[in-house]
Design a protein around this motif. Structure first.
Motif, mmCIF file in Angstrom:
data_model
loop_
_atom_site.group_PDB
_atom_site.id
_atom_site.type_symbol
_atom_site.label_atom_id
_atom_site.label_comp_id
_atom_site.label_asym_id
_atom_site.label_seq_id
_atom_site.Cartn_x
_atom_site.Cartn_y
_atom_site.Cartn_z
ATOM 1 N N ARG B 91 0.845 -1.194 0.000
ATOM 2 C CA ARG B 91 0.000 0.000 0.000
ATOM 3 C C ARG B 91 0.883 1.248 0.000
ATOM 4 O O ARG B 91 1.847 1.315 0.744
ATOM 5 C CB ARG B 91 -0.932 -0.021 1.216
ATOM 6 C CG ARG B 91 -1.940 1.104 1.219
ATOM 7 C CD ARG B 91 -3.084 0.859 2.189
ATOM 8 N NE ARG B 91 -3.955 -0.260 1.826
ATOM 9 C CZ ARG B 91 -4.853 -0.243 0.832
ATOM 10 N NH1 ARG B 91 -4.979 0.824 0.080
ATOM 11 N NH2 ARG B 91 -5.613 -1.292 0.587
ATOM 12 N N GLY B 92 0.560 2.189 -0.883
ATOM 13 C CA GLY B 92 1.457 3.336 -1.072
ATOM 14 C C GLY B 92 2.725 2.899 -1.786
ATOM 15 O O GLY B 92 3.822 3.394 -1.525
ATOM 16 N N CYS B 95 5.524 5.168 -3.090
ATOM 17 C CA CYS B 95 6.309 5.822 -2.042
ATOM 18 C C CYS B 95 7.449 4.906 -1.626
ATOM 19 O O CYS B 95 8.592 5.348 -1.468
ATOM 20 C CB CYS B 95 5.450 6.128 -0.811
ATOM 21 S SG CYS B 95 4.015 7.132 -1.141
ATOM 22 N N HIS B 96 7.117 3.611 -1.435
ATOM 23 C CA HIS B 96 8.163 2.654 -1.071
ATOM 24 C C HIS B 96 9.185 2.539 -2.191
ATOM 25 O O HIS B 96 10.395 2.482 -1.950
ATOM 26 C CB HIS B 96 7.543 1.289 -0.790
ATOM 27 C CG HIS B 96 6.773 1.225 0.487
ATOM 28 N ND1 HIS B 96 7.370 1.379 1.714
ATOM 29 C CD2 HIS B 96 5.458 1.038 0.735
ATOM 30 C CE1 HIS B 96 6.450 1.279 2.666
ATOM 31 N NE2 HIS B 96 5.274 1.084 2.099
ATOM 32 N N TYR B 132 -0.942 10.744 -6.858
ATOM 33 C CA TYR B 132 -0.438 11.284 -5.595
ATOM 34 C C TYR B 132 -0.391 12.802 -5.711
ATOM 35 O O TYR B 132 -0.133 13.343 -6.795
ATOM 36 C CB TYR B 132 0.979 10.776 -5.323
ATOM 37 C CG TYR B 132 1.039 9.334 -4.895
ATOM 38 C CD1 TYR B 132 0.985 8.978 -3.558
ATOM 39 C CD2 TYR B 132 1.177 8.331 -5.846
ATOM 40 C CE1 TYR B 132 1.061 7.655 -3.171
ATOM 41 C CE2 TYR B 132 1.254 7.001 -5.457
ATOM 42 C CZ TYR B 132 1.202 6.676 -4.133
ATOM 43 O OH TYR B 132 1.272 5.368 -3.751
ATOM 44 N N THR B 136 3.304 15.493 -1.537
ATOM 45 C CA THR B 136 3.783 14.243 -0.950
ATOM 46 C C THR B 136 4.887 13.644 -1.801
ATOM 47 O O THR B 136 5.930 13.203 -1.278
ATOM 48 C CB THR B 136 2.614 13.237 -0.839
ATOM 49 O OG1 THR B 136 1.538 13.880 -0.171
ATOM 50 C CG2 THR B 136 3.022 12.008 -0.078
ATOM 51 N N VAL B 190 5.778 5.698 5.766
ATOM 52 C CA VAL B 190 4.923 5.479 4.597
ATOM 53 C C VAL B 190 3.810 4.485 4.941
ATOM 54 O O VAL B 190 2.644 4.700 4.596
ATOM 55 C CB VAL B 190 5.740 4.970 3.383
ATOM 56 C CG1 VAL B 190 4.813 4.486 2.274
ATOM 57 C CG2 VAL B 190 6.661 6.055 2.855
ATOM 58 N N ALA B 194 0.100 5.532 4.518
ATOM 59 C CA ALA B 194 -0.649 4.800 3.482
ATOM 60 C C ALA B 194 -1.944 4.238 4.046
ATOM 61 O O ALA B 194 -2.995 4.286 3.415
ATOM 62 C CB ALA B 194 0.218 3.688 2.912
ATOM 63 N N LYS B 195 -1.858 3.732 5.291
ATOM 64 C CA LYS B 195 -3.041 3.159 5.928
ATOM 65 C C LYS B 195 -4.062 4.257 6.207
ATOM 66 O O LYS B 195 -5.246 4.116 5.938
ATOM 67 C CB LYS B 195 -2.615 2.491 7.232
ATOM 68 C CG LYS B 195 -3.414 1.236 7.556
ATOM 69 C CD LYS B 195 -2.800 0.609 8.791
ATOM 70 C CE LYS B 195 -3.243 -0.837 8.963
ATOM 71 N NZ LYS B 195 -2.521 -1.444 10.105
ATOM 72 N N ARG B 197 -4.398 7.253 4.843
ATOM 73 C CA ARG B 197 -4.978 7.929 3.687
ATOM 74 C C ARG B 197 -5.521 6.958 2.647
ATOM 75 O O ARG B 197 -6.066 7.391 1.630
ATOM 76 C CB ARG B 197 -3.918 8.795 3.003
ATOM 77 C CG ARG B 197 -3.484 9.983 3.827
ATOM 78 C CD ARG B 197 -2.852 11.011 2.934
ATOM 79 N NE ARG B 197 -1.812 11.750 3.600
ATOM 80 C CZ ARG B 197 -0.835 12.408 2.967
ATOM 81 N NH1 ARG B 197 -0.759 12.354 1.648
ATOM 82 N NH2 ARG B 197 0.065 13.069 3.638
ATOM 83 N N LEU B 199 -3.784 4.952 0.519
ATOM 84 C CA LEU B 199 -3.042 5.177 -0.723
ATOM 85 C C LEU B 199 -3.139 3.951 -1.641
ATOM 86 O O LEU B 199 -3.355 2.836 -1.177
ATOM 87 C CB LEU B 199 -1.571 5.475 -0.401
ATOM 88 C CG LEU B 199 -1.295 6.797 0.323
ATOM 89 C CD1 LEU B 199 0.180 6.942 0.628
ATOM 90 C CD2 LEU B 199 -1.792 7.978 -0.489
ATOM 91 N N ARG B 201 -2.246 0.868 -4.355
ATOM 92 C CA ARG B 201 -1.208 -0.151 -4.476
ATOM 93 C C ARG B 201 -1.320 -0.805 -5.840
ATOM 94 O O ARG B 201 -2.375 -0.784 -6.477
ATOM 95 C CB ARG B 201 -1.339 -1.193 -3.362
ATOM 96 C CG ARG B 201 -2.602 -2.047 -3.485
ATOM 97 C CD ARG B 201 -3.090 -2.586 -2.175
ATOM 98 N NE ARG B 201 -2.145 -3.535 -1.600
ATOM 99 C CZ ARG B 201 -2.317 -4.089 -0.396
ATOM 100 N NH1 ARG B 201 -3.370 -3.770 0.335
ATOM 101 N NH2 ARG B 201 -1.453 -4.942 0.075
#
Lengths: 165, 428
Positions: B91-92, B95-96, B132, B136, B190, B194-195, B197, B199, B201
């Motif tokens: 998730r997100g 970002c990762h 995104y 951010t 992140v 992610a949780k 908002r 985000l 995946r």
């Protein structure tokens, strides 16, 4: 004038390319010769001389492109006449600094001319031989920048992308 | 002598603030010291030229050249695609992937600005394309770019090592664990964001896709292994590793990935020499000024004073951290480093703080300084790429500073995080 500038710029660019690539090659020769168990003595020393030369050429390129780090917050906030005066003072100080390098590098060259380098069959004056040229370029650039400031151009802040770290 | 220096320093600081180029102001301070102190003026140009005649310092232009080559589009593309394939399904995910790509790129480049401007451009674009918000995207890119000079190779550590006379190989090794911790801490944040908002995946691409992405990036991914393996095994010094990896990057860019041609090479080299000029102008004039400082025994005066003032090593480190973070907000990292090394290192030595740990604390502080307003070069770069205002960028970065500060506190309080690996490998 502009043709002199473009020739000088091209000369500086090409010496930068030749110096840095030779520097790279020289360090590589050191590594490879050591791996082959036939280490050469001159590679490290040559690379170090080349670094001194590359550094001075870099000084010149960076001042041509106005990339040297300076704090311009104050100079850009001042009203125009004061800002111009400050810029003239700044460029004057650059000239004084470069003049000292120019004047005293000849003495250093003179004093070290007869001293031979350790691993290379050259004089240790090689350390100082580019300095007068770089100092002269710095002086000319400072005079040019001062003239531009007098003509009303504001201080250019270097692109943040040019910042090294 | 020390009185003379104490009279020169305020004039020098004033010149600096008025906008005199930093290297010129340091050179002039040294000249003033030599002139009024009765030394021959030739000593200043002599110190300036001699300080560049240094084998460890050779690593500086070579690492800059390598970073410039690696930043040529082909290579950064592959690294980011590989990172996305690895962690995009979380998730997100992007970002990762952004953080992971920065970690990989950190192993090939030694500059936070190069990281933000190179792989960062791709990261921000990819994240915006996926919806995104630009703030951010830019904030994560800026925060993860600071990992670049912590994981070796590292330009700031070359300069620190040369100026403070600390083993550059040791500093490089010491950066590995803190660099990975920074990535881990950023990724933890992140996960939380992610949780909260919700985000997006990606679906897991499957191992076949992952393998394809790896093969695409294989030769680029070898660079850190050559660099690091060579240094760990004791085959190369950092300077030699820089030369070998630069040659490898040249071959990769020219003949394997065709990401640039021989015609592009001169401009890449000229840019490298320009940056080298900026860096070395400061290093060389700082060496001349450093000579004046040591003749005037300023460090021997300031050191004991700082020791008395702080009383214990931990309080001293706390003061150093706060001072460097504060200075980093207002001053460019390289400048701050060269000015503060002769002032801060003697007291650290007196307290018995490991010079490698102190170097890491120094560099990490100043790298955090590149992403703190009002003077944060990395923030300038990322706000420009993401096309947002510097003010918006400065607000967006705040939460992402916390994980980095946590790592800073950790390496300050617990020396083994920085000293264990160099001790193990170098047998100190």
């Amino acid at each position: 004038m502009s043709s002199f500038l473009s020739i000088a710029d091209r000369l500086v660019r090409w010496s930068a390319v030749v110096l840095l690539l030779t520097l790279l090659a020289s360090v590589l020769v050191g590594v490879i010769s050591r791996q082959l168990n036939r280490p050469v003595a001159w590679s490290d020393e040559l690379a170090q001389y080349l670094l001194v030369w590359t550094a001075f050429v870099g000084w010149v390129i960076a001042s041509r492109r106005r990339a040297h780090i300076r704090i311009t917050v104050l100079a850009t906030k001042l009203p125009a006449p004061l800002g111009i005066a400050l810029e003239l003072l700044t460029q004057g100080l650059v000239v004084i600094f470069a003049l000292v390098l120019l004047r005293y590098s000849f003495g250093l060259i003179d004093r070290t001319w007869d001293v031979e380098s350790i691993a290379l069959p050259i004089t240790t004056a090689a350390l100082y031989i580019v300095m007068p040229l770089a100092a002269l370029a710095l002086i000319l650039q400072a005079i040019g920048d001062a003239a531009l400031a007098l003509a009303g151009r504001r201080v250019a802040t270097p692109e943040p992308g040019a910042q090294p770290l | 002598m020390s009185t003379l220096m104490l009279q020169i320093l305020p004039v020098w600081l004033a010149a600096l603030l008025l906008g005199v180029p930093l290297f010129v102001s340091m050179g002039l301070a040294a000249i003033a010291f030599a002139y009024f102190g009765g030394f021959p003026l030739g000593i200043v140009p002599q110190k300036i030229a001699q300080s560049a005649f240094s084998f460890p310092l050779l690593a500086a232009p070579l690492f800059i050249l390598m970073g410039n080559i690696m930043n040529s589009a082909g290579i950064t593309d592959r690294i980011f695609s590989f990172a996305t394939a690895c962690v995009g399904f979380l998730r997100g995910g992007l970002c990762h992937a952004n953080i992971l790509a920065s970690v990989i790129f950190a192993g090939m480049s030694g500059s936070a600005v190069a990281d933000a401007g190179g792989v960062g451009t791709l990261e921000i674009k990819a994240m915006r394309d996926e919806g995104y918000d630009p703030e951010t995207a830019a904030a994560i890119t800026a925060a993860s770019a600071t990992i670049g000079p912590i994981i070796p190779p590292s330009l700031p550590m070359v300069i620190y090592g040369v100026s403070a006379d600390v083993s550059i190989g040791g500093l490089f090794l010491a950066g590995v664990i803190p660099g990975l911790l920074m990535a881990g801490a950023l990724m933890a944040l992140v996960v939380y964001v992610a949780k909260k908002r919700g985000l997006p995946r990606h679906p897991f691409p499957g191992f076949a896709q992952l393998w394809v992405a790896y093969k695409e990036a294989h030769w680029a991914l070898m660079t850190p292994i050559i660099l690091f393996g060579g240094m760990m095994a004791g085959i190369f010094t950092p300077t030699e590793a820089a030369a070998v990896a630069t040659a490898y990057a040249l071959v990769l860019g020219l003949f394997v990935y065709h990401s640039f041609s021989l015609d592009d090479l001169p401009e890449l080299v000229v840019q490298t020499v320009e940056t080298t000029g900026v860096v070395l102008a400061l290093v060389m004039t700082a060496a001349a000024l450093g000579w004046c400082l040591s003749i005037s025994r300023i460090p021997q005066l300031v050191g004991p004073w700082l020791v008395d003032l702080s009383g214990s090593p931990l309080i001293y480190l706390l003061i150093v951290n706060l001072l460097l973070l504060f200075v980093g907000c207002f001053m460019e990292a390289l400048a701050a480093m060269l000015i503060l090394i002769p002032i801060l290192t003697p007291a650290a030595a007196q307290f018995g703080i490991d010079p490698i740990q102190f170097g890491l604390i120094f560099v990490l502080n100043l790298m955090i300084g590149t992403i703190t307003p009002p003077v944060g070069v990395v923030l300038f770069v990322t706000s420009k790429i993401a096309n947002i205002s510097f003010e918006a960028m400065s607000r967006a970065i705040i939460p992402w500073l916390l994980p980095l500060l946590a790592v800073l506190i950790a390496i300050t309080l617990w020396p083994p995080l920085t000293t264990w690996l160099p001790n193990l490998v170098l047998g100190r």
